[in-house]
Motif scaffolding. Structure first.
Motif, PDB file in Angstrom:
ATOM      1  N   VAL A 253       0.860  -1.175   0.000  1.00  0.00           N
ATOM      2  CA  VAL A 253       0.000   0.000   0.000  1.00  0.00           C
ATOM      3  C   VAL A 253       0.899   1.228   0.000  1.00  0.00           C
ATOM      4  O   VAL A 253       1.973   1.229   0.613  1.00  0.00           O
ATOM      5  N   ALA A 254       0.501   2.253  -0.751  1.00  0.00           N
ATOM      6  CA  ALA A 254       1.315   3.459  -0.855  1.00  0.00           C
ATOM      7  C   ALA A 254       1.013   4.386   0.320  1.00  0.00           C
ATOM      8  O   ALA A 254      -0.144   4.710   0.583  1.00  0.00           O
ATOM      9  N   VAL A 255       2.071   4.801   1.028  1.00  0.00           N
ATOM     10  CA  VAL A 255       1.940   5.750   2.137  1.00  0.00           C
ATOM     11  C   VAL A 255       3.035   6.799   2.001  1.00  0.00           C
ATOM     12  O   VAL A 255       4.049   6.588   1.340  1.00  0.00           O
ATOM     13  N   LYS A 256       2.828   7.937   2.644  1.00  0.00           N
ATOM     14  CA  LYS A 256       3.823   9.001   2.620  1.00  0.00           C
ATOM     15  C   LYS A 256       4.838   8.785   3.732  1.00  0.00           C
ATOM     16  O   LYS A 256       4.463   8.481   4.869  1.00  0.00           O
ATOM     17  N   ASP A 257       6.118   8.957   3.382  1.00  0.00           N
ATOM     18  CA  ASP A 257       7.152   8.863   4.418  1.00  0.00           C
ATOM     19  C   ASP A 257       7.371  10.239   5.044  1.00  0.00           C
ATOM     20  O   ASP A 257       6.635  11.193   4.762  1.00  0.00           O
ATOM     21  N   GLN A 258       8.391  10.353   5.878  1.00  0.00           N
ATOM     22  CA  GLN A 258       8.643  11.613   6.581  1.00  0.00           C
ATOM     23  C   GLN A 258       9.016  12.742   5.629  1.00  0.00           C
ATOM     24  O   GLN A 258       8.841  13.923   5.951  1.00  0.00           O
ATOM     25  N   ASP A 259       9.523  12.385   4.455  1.00  0.00           N
ATOM     26  CA  ASP A 259       9.896  13.398   3.462  1.00  0.00           C
ATOM     27  C   ASP A 259       8.748  13.771   2.533  1.00  0.00           C
ATOM     28  O   ASP A 259       8.921  14.563   1.606  1.00  0.00           O
ATOM     29  N   GLY A 260       7.596  13.170   2.777  1.00  0.00           N
ATOM     30  CA  GLY A 260       6.446  13.473   1.935  1.00  0.00           C
ATOM     31  C   GLY A 260       6.398  12.678   0.647  1.00  0.00           C
ATOM     32  O   GLY A 260       5.582  12.966  -0.231  1.00  0.00           O
ATOM     33  N   GLN A 261       7.283  11.684   0.526  1.00  0.00           N
ATOM     34  CA  GLN A 261       7.319  10.851  -0.664  1.00  0.00           C
ATOM     35  C   GLN A 261       6.498   9.574  -0.444  1.00  0.00           C
ATOM     36  O   GLN A 261       6.440   9.044   0.666  1.00  0.00           O
ATOM     37  N   TYR A 262       5.864   9.096  -1.520  1.00  0.00           N
ATOM     38  CA  TYR A 262       5.090   7.864  -1.419  1.00  0.00           C
ATOM     39  C   TYR A 262       6.016   6.659  -1.507  1.00  0.00           C
ATOM     40  O   TYR A 262       6.882   6.577  -2.390  1.00  0.00           O
ATOM     41  N   VAL A 263       5.836   5.730  -0.577  1.00  0.00           N
ATOM     42  CA  VAL A 263       6.607   4.489  -0.577  1.00  0.00           C
ATOM     43  C   VAL A 263       5.650   3.320  -0.414  1.00  0.00           C
ATOM     44  O   VAL A 263       4.545   3.460   0.120  1.00  0.00           O
ATOM     45  N   GLN A 264       6.039   2.156  -0.887  1.00  0.00           N
ATOM     46  CA  GLN A 264       5.229   0.945  -0.793  1.00  0.00           C
ATOM     47  C   GLN A 264       5.566   0.196   0.491  1.00  0.00           C
ATOM     48  O   GLN A 264       6.722  -0.122   0.736  1.00  0.00           O
ATOM     49  N   VAL A 265       4.547  -0.066   1.291  1.00  0.00           N
ATOM     50  CA  VAL A 265       4.752  -0.819   2.531  1.00  0.00           C
ATOM     51  C   VAL A 265       3.647  -1.872   2.632  1.00  0.00           C
ATOM     52  O   VAL A 265       2.627  -1.807   1.947  1.00  0.00           O
ATOM     53  N   ALA A 266       3.864  -2.847   3.494  1.00  0.00           N
ATOM     54  CA  ALA A 266       2.837  -3.870   3.729  1.00  0.00           C
ATOM     55  C   ALA A 266       1.711  -3.277   4.560  1.00  0.00           C
ATOM     56  O   ALA A 266       1.970  -2.636   5.579  1.00  0.00           O
ATOM     57  N   PRO A 267       0.457  -3.454   4.151  1.00  0.00           N
ATOM     58  CA  PRO A 267      -0.654  -2.896   4.925  1.00  0.00           C
ATOM     59  C   PRO A 267      -0.809  -3.612   6.257  1.00  0.00           C
ATOM     60  O   PRO A 267      -0.649  -4.822   6.347  1.00  0.00           O
ATOM     61  N   SER A 268      -1.098  -2.860   7.289  1.00  0.00           N
ATOM     62  CA  SER A 268      -1.316  -3.449   8.604  1.00  0.00           C
ATOM     63  C   SER A 268      -2.699  -4.082   8.676  1.00  0.00           C
ATOM     64  O   SER A 268      -3.581  -3.810   7.856  1.00  0.00           O
ATOM     65  N   ILE A 269      -2.904  -4.907   9.690  1.00  0.00           N
ATOM     66  CA  ILE A 269      -4.219  -5.522   9.883  1.00  0.00           C
ATOM     67  C   ILE A 269      -5.270  -4.446  10.165  1.00  0.00           C
ATOM     68  O   ILE A 269      -6.388  -4.493   9.646  1.00  0.00           O
TER      69      ILE A 269
ATOM     70  N   ILE B 209      -8.802  -3.695   8.221  1.00  0.00           N
ATOM     71  CA  ILE B 209     -10.085  -3.699   8.934  1.00  0.00           C
ATOM     72  C   ILE B 209     -10.806  -2.360   8.759  1.00  0.00           C
ATOM     73  O   ILE B 209     -12.019  -2.312   8.490  1.00  0.00           O
ATOM     74  N   THR B 210     -10.047  -1.255   8.884  1.00  0.00           N
ATOM     75  CA  THR B 210     -10.643   0.070   8.753  1.00  0.00           C
ATOM     76  C   THR B 210     -11.222   0.295   7.360  1.00  0.00           C
ATOM     77  O   THR B 210     -12.355   0.771   7.201  1.00  0.00           O
ATOM     78  N   GLN B 211     -10.428  -0.071   6.336  1.00  0.00           N
ATOM     79  CA  GLN B 211     -10.903   0.115   4.967  1.00  0.00           C
ATOM     80  C   GLN B 211     -12.106  -0.772   4.661  1.00  0.00           C
ATOM     81  O   GLN B 211     -13.051  -0.354   3.989  1.00  0.00           O
ATOM     82  N   SER B 212     -12.091  -1.996   5.157  1.00  0.00           N
ATOM     83  CA  SER B 212     -13.227  -2.905   4.953  1.00  0.00           C
ATOM     84  C   SER B 212     -14.482  -2.351   5.615  1.00  0.00           C
ATOM     85  O   SER B 212     -15.589  -2.427   5.065  1.00  0.00           O
ATOM     86  N   HIS B 213     -14.305  -1.800   6.816  1.00  0.00           N
ATOM     87  CA  HIS B 213     -15.444  -1.206   7.530  1.00  0.00           C
ATOM     88  C   HIS B 213     -16.015  -0.031   6.743  1.00  0.00           C
ATOM     89  O   HIS B 213     -17.238   0.104   6.589  1.00  0.00           O
ATOM     90  N   ASN B 214     -15.136   0.844   6.219  1.00  0.00           N
ATOM     91  CA  ASN B 214     -15.587   1.994   5.444  1.00  0.00           C
ATOM     92  C   ASN B 214     -16.342   1.562   4.192  1.00  0.00           C
ATOM     93  O   ASN B 214     -17.387   2.131   3.841  1.00  0.00           O
ATOM     94  N   LEU B 215     -15.821   0.546   3.522  1.00  0.00           N
ATOM     95  CA  LEU B 215     -16.468   0.079   2.298  1.00  0.00           C
ATOM     96  C   LEU B 215     -17.788  -0.621   2.592  1.00  0.00           C
ATOM     97  O   LEU B 215     -18.739  -0.528   1.806  1.00  0.00           O
ATOM     98  N   THR B 216     -17.856  -1.317   3.720  1.00  0.00           N
ATOM     99  CA  THR B 216     -19.108  -1.970   4.103  1.00  0.00           C
ATOM    100  C   THR B 216     -20.190  -0.931   4.374  1.00  0.00           C
ATOM    101  O   THR B 216     -21.347  -1.079   3.946  1.00  0.00           O
ATOM    102  N   LYS B 217     -19.814   0.119   5.072  1.00  0.00           N
ATOM    103  CA  LYS B 217     -20.771   1.205   5.342  1.00  0.00           C
ATOM    104  C   LYS B 217     -21.191   1.881   4.044  1.00  0.00           C
ATOM    105  O   LYS B 217     -22.377   2.203   3.844  1.00  0.00           O
ATOM    106  N   MET B 218     -20.242   2.085   3.160  1.00  0.00           N
ATOM    107  CA  MET B 218     -20.537   2.701   1.873  1.00  0.00           C
ATOM    108  C   MET B 218     -21.515   1.836   1.081  1.00  0.00           C
ATOM    109  O   MET B 218     -22.471   2.334   0.478  1.00  0.00           O
TER     110      MET B 218
END
Length: 212
Positions: free
Chosen positions: A142-158, A162-171
């Motif tokens: 998943v793309a996230v911003k690092d301390q320098d404001g640049q997007y980097v690819q990291v493994a998504p946390s659990i 869960i948060t994204q699934s909850h948002n999409l379920t509500k949507m």
């Protein structure tokens, strides 16, 4: 010799003032006095009553009348809009209830079709968001911003998943309710106005995209 009226008790005056609020704004203060004296039995002179209303600025609750006037003006606007869409003149509409109903219905249909188009667009956005989340989870990226404001690819946390699934379920829940309302399959169920739900869906979509 006329019998002198007793001094009005403060609680009786308060009763009159409270009931005055709910009398129609279309009737005069004198008529309000007549009705209130008859309904409550409180013996107050008309001049005294009128003086209270004027000097103490007694107000009447106009909410019901405002709602009725608003509904009437809205219906008139719908008839005018529908007449334009169906090429009906004011002369044709004048006094013809059937044509007025047809014109207002034409305006309603136009609004409903616009809502259905908007709902279709939101359904496509939802499908895109679901695919994006599925790809992120499957690829563990998943793309996230690092301390320098640049997007980097990291493994998504659990928690992220869960948060994204909850948002999409509500949507999805809101979207289904909106579809039922717009397509008439859930007419008896009370629901929020279509514009409000569309606004919420748009905000949720923007929020989900910003968190990716």
């Amino acid at each position: 010799m006329a019998q002198k009226r007793k001094k009005i008790k403060e609680e009786d005056k308060a009763t009159l003032k409270d009931r005055f609020r709910y009398l129609p704004a279309s009737i005069s203060v004198a008529e309000c006095h007549r009705r209130l004296v008859g309904a409550t039995g409180i013996d107050v002179a008309k001049r005294t009553f009128e003086n209270w209303v004027r000097t103490e600025k007694w107000k009447r609750d106009l909410s019901d009348e405002v709602k009725r006037e608003t509904a009437q003006r809205l219906m008139e606007a719908k008839i005018k809009e529908g007449a334009t869409q169906t090429n009906l003149s004011e002369e044709e509409l004048d006094g013809d209830i059937k044509l007025q109903i047809q014109a207002a219905a034409a305006a309603n249909v136009s609004v409903l079709l616009a809502h259905q188009n908007d709902i279709g667009a939101m359904r496509r956005i939802y499908a895109t968001l679901v695919k994006d989340l599925s790809d992120q989870v499957e690829n563990h990226r998943v793309a996230v911003k690092d301390q320098d404001g640049q997007y980097v690819q990291v493994a998504p946390s659990i928690n992220y998943g869960i948060t994204q699934s909850h948002n999409l379920t509500k949507m999805l829940k809101d979207l289904i309710g909106l579809e039922r309302q717009a397509y008439g399959s859930d007419e008896e169920k009370e629901s929020r106005e279509a514009d409000d739900i569309l606004r919420e869906l748009a905000e949720e979509a923007e929020s989900s995209q910003s968190e990716d």
